[in-house]
Design a protein around this motif. Structure first.
Motif, PDB file in Angstrom:
ATOM      1  N   GLU A  22      -7.641 -11.953  -6.695  1.00 15.71           N
ATOM      2  CA  GLU A  22      -8.384 -13.077  -6.108  1.00 15.71           C
ATOM      3  C   GLU A  22      -8.337 -13.041  -4.584  1.00 15.71           C
ATOM      4  O   GLU A  22      -9.347 -13.232  -3.921  1.00 15.71           O
ATOM      5  N   THR A  23      -7.146 -12.806  -4.028  1.00 13.27           N
ATOM      6  CA  THR A  23      -7.022 -12.754  -2.567  1.00 13.27           C
ATOM      7  C   THR A  23      -7.180 -11.336  -2.039  1.00 13.27           C
ATOM      8  O   THR A  23      -7.253 -11.129  -0.832  1.00 13.27           O
ATOM      9  N   GLU A  25      -4.983  -8.870  -2.082  1.00 14.02           N
ATOM     10  CA  GLU A  25      -3.818  -8.546  -1.263  1.00 14.02           C
ATOM     11  C   GLU A  25      -2.723  -7.957  -2.123  1.00 14.02           C
ATOM     12  O   GLU A  25      -2.555  -8.328  -3.280  1.00 14.02           O
TER      13      GLU A  25
END
Length: 124
Positions: A22-23, A25
């Motif tokens: 989602e991010t 990262e």
């Protein structure tokens, strides 16, 4: 958060990571990185002391580290401090180690490879 736990290897040492899709990262186990950089017999104790020192100095990187469950050496899922790539770079700066620069380059390569895979899923 869609997470994918992975073990990465740097210099024959395991580093537990989580990819958050989602991010977009990476999250790195701080204790694993401390162990790689310091060759400490007790990287948990080293990290506790470093975290205490950084908090005293007012370093917000430590405050922003969160805990995620990762598989421990005994096979159980245990809560461990993790840091994003940016946070990890800041923590690494606080650890005197000749391995710091090669480790930062390894992290950058890991991120670059992941970005390439996102652009071309056939690379997975």
């Amino acid at each position: 958060m869609t997470k994918k736990n992975q073990i990465q290897v740097f210099d024959d040492r395991k580093v537990r990571t989580v990819w958050d899709s989602e991010t977009e990262e990476w999250y790195f186990s701080v204790v694993d990185v401390v162990g790689v950089l310091t060759d400490s017999v007790d990287p948990n104790a080293y990290w506790r002391k470093l975290k205490q020192r950084l908090k005293t100095e007012g370093n917000e990187t430590v405050t922003n580290c969160h805990g995620l469950k990762m598989q421990a050496a005994d096979g159980k899922m245990r809560l461990t401090d993790v840091a994003t790539t940016e946070q990890m770079f800041r923590i690494i700066q606080s650890i005197p180690s000749p391995k710091a620069e090669p480790f930062k380059q390894w992290m950058a390569q890991l991120a670059s490879t992941r970005l390439d895979q996102m652009q071309d899923p056939e690379l997975l």
